[in-house]
Design a protein around this motif. Structure first.
Motif: not given
Ligand SMILES: [Zn+2]
Length: 166
Positions: A15-44
């Motif tokens: 997934h593409r990353l864009a400014d602003g967190g958090p990062l949804v990864l593996g079903g949890i919300s990881v504190p970060h200043n980037r987030h993944s972009v997608g149609h769903s919640d984009a959990d890679v």
């Protein structure tokens, strides 16, 4: 329906990353200043796991199951999609032997989040945490991953026919 006891699958997602967190990864919300972009919640990571399971069972791919043209899938929780897939594949007679996953991200460091991610996946799939391997790689500061423009994940899964279990 196959008569083989074991079936291997692999899944890949990015997934593409864009400014602003958090990062949804593996079903949890990881504190970060980037987030993944997608149609769903984009959990890679959950997308790679979902595709690995579908691949092992030869039941299509995540795009066929959850089209990004469908409004119902907009912003959809990937844990919910993985659970829907796994419930069906289980009903078709499979159990999970193990999952082995790798996340490719320059940042954030995932070491302190790995246990929580594995716990979430174990609870979702109703397997033991020891059945889930999770590794993290950086992009070595080169390419889209190294420049924090993208995040990717890979997953291998081994399924076993439930009727072969004693
Ligand atoms: Zn995805």
């Amino acid at each position: 329906m196959t008569s083989h006891v074991f079936r291997v699958g692999n899944g890949h997602d990015s997934h593409r990353l864009a400014d602003g967190g958090p990062l949804v990864l593996g079903g949890i919300s990881v504190p970060h200043n980037r987030h993944s972009v997608g149609h769903s919640d984009a959990d890679v990571l959950l997308h790679a796991i979902t595709d690995a399971i579908l691949g092992a069972a030869a039941e299509g791919d995540i795009g066929e199951w959850f089209p990004d043209t469908a409004e119902v899938n907009r912003g959809r929780c990937s844990s919910e999609m993985l659970l829907e897939v796994w419930t069906t594949i289980q009903q078709h007679g499979y159990s999970i032997v193990n999952l082995d996953c790798t996340v490719f991200a320059q940042r954030p460091k995932l070491g302190s989040h790995k246990l929580k991610i594995r716990q979430h996946i174990a609870e979702l799939l109703k397997i033991e945490i020891t059945q889930i391997g999770l590794k993290a790689k950086t992009g070595e500061h080169v390419g889209p991953i190294g420049h924090e423009e993208a995040i990717a994940a890979h997953c291998a899964v081994l399924l076993q026919r439930t009727d072969s279990l004693v």
